[in-house]
Design a protein around this motif. Structure first.
Motif, PDB file in Angstrom:
ATOM      1  N   TRP A  67      13.267  -3.154   3.483  1.00  0.00           N
ATOM      2  CA  TRP A  67      12.277  -3.642   2.524  1.00  0.00           C
ATOM      3  C   TRP A  67      11.379  -2.487   2.106  1.00  0.00           C
ATOM      4  N   ARG A  68      11.071  -2.465   0.833  1.00  0.00           N
ATOM      5  CA  ARG A  68      10.151  -1.455   0.305  1.00  0.00           C
ATOM      6  C   ARG A  68       9.038  -2.169  -0.433  1.00  0.00           C
ATOM      7  N   ARG A  69       7.816  -1.859  -0.043  1.00  0.00           N
ATOM      8  CA  ARG A  69       6.635  -2.507  -0.624  1.00  0.00           C
ATOM      9  C   ARG A  69       6.426  -2.100  -2.088  1.00  0.00           C
ATOM     10  N   SER A  70       6.645  -0.820  -2.390  1.00  0.00           N
ATOM     11  CA  SER A  70       6.455  -0.324  -3.756  1.00  0.00           C
ATOM     12  C   SER A  70       7.383   0.860  -3.985  1.00  0.00           C
ATOM     13  N   GLU A  71       7.464   1.293  -5.230  1.00  0.00           N
ATOM     14  CA  GLU A  71       8.314   2.437  -5.573  1.00  0.00           C
ATOM     15  C   GLU A  71       7.874   3.708  -4.847  1.00  0.00           C
ATOM     16  N   ARG A  72       6.601   3.820  -4.529  1.00  0.00           N
ATOM     17  CA  ARG A  72       6.075   5.011  -3.842  1.00  0.00           C
ATOM     18  C   ARG A  72       6.294   4.959  -2.337  1.00  0.00           C
ATOM     19  N   ASP A  73       6.650   3.799  -1.840  1.00  0.00           N
ATOM     20  CA  ASP A  73       6.808   3.582  -0.401  1.00  0.00           C
ATOM     21  C   ASP A  73       8.229   3.931   0.018  1.00  0.00           C
ATOM     22  N   GLY A  75       9.797   2.705   2.547  1.00  0.00           N
ATOM     23  CA  GLY A  75      10.472   1.498   3.005  1.00  0.00           C
ATOM     24  C   GLY A  75      10.450   1.326   4.507  1.00  0.00           C
TER      25      GLY A  75
END
Length: 144
Positions: A67-73, A75
């Motif tokens: 799972w990745r919270r946001s594109e900058r994360d 994961g």
């Protein structure tokens, strides 16, 4: 990489209410990072004890989740492990950030959806309820 304990008793699931980054409390399974030199199984046993005061007995792998919270994360890789608990120590100090331990049913968790730490909480529970179970022997540790 994180581990999460999925424990059901009497139709309710063991969860923690935790405060992260000094924000509002969120709800999560007993979960945390695998530490250096630690096996996946050892990590889930340790995290459950530290966050709840319950001794966890792993029984089956429920799933492996990315799972990745946001594109900058970068994961998170979460390994969900089902099991049971016994030997509770109500006087054991809980990890920093843990507000309290709760037993909540699926519907109660759905009603708290905005407070769930991530979508992984419900995904693990729903997969568990669908009967997804794999032998723990698939989790290999080649640590020296």
């Amino acid at each position: 990489m994180t581990v999460a304990a999925i424990v059901q008793r009497g139709g309710r699931f063991l969860v923690v209410e935790e405060r992260i980054d000094d924000g509002e409390p969120v709800i999560n399974q007993p979960a945390g990072h695998v530490e250096g030199g630690e096996s996946i199984i050892s990590a889930v046993i340790r995290e459950t004890l530290e966050e709840t005061g319950w001794r966890f007995r792993p029984e089956a792998l429920v799933g492996v989740y990315l799972w990745r919270r946001s594109e900058r994360d970068g994961g998170f890789l979460r390994i969900g492990i089902a099991g049971s608990v016994d030997d509770h120590d109500p006087n054991r100090p809980l990890d920093d950030g843990i507000v309290r331990t709760l037993w909540l049913g699926r519907e109660e968790l759905l009603s708290e959806n905005v407070r769930l730490r991530s979508p992984l909480v419900m995904q693990c529970i729903d997969d568990y309820l669908k009967g997804e179970r794999y032998p723990l022997s698939v989790l290999k540790s080649l640590l020296s």
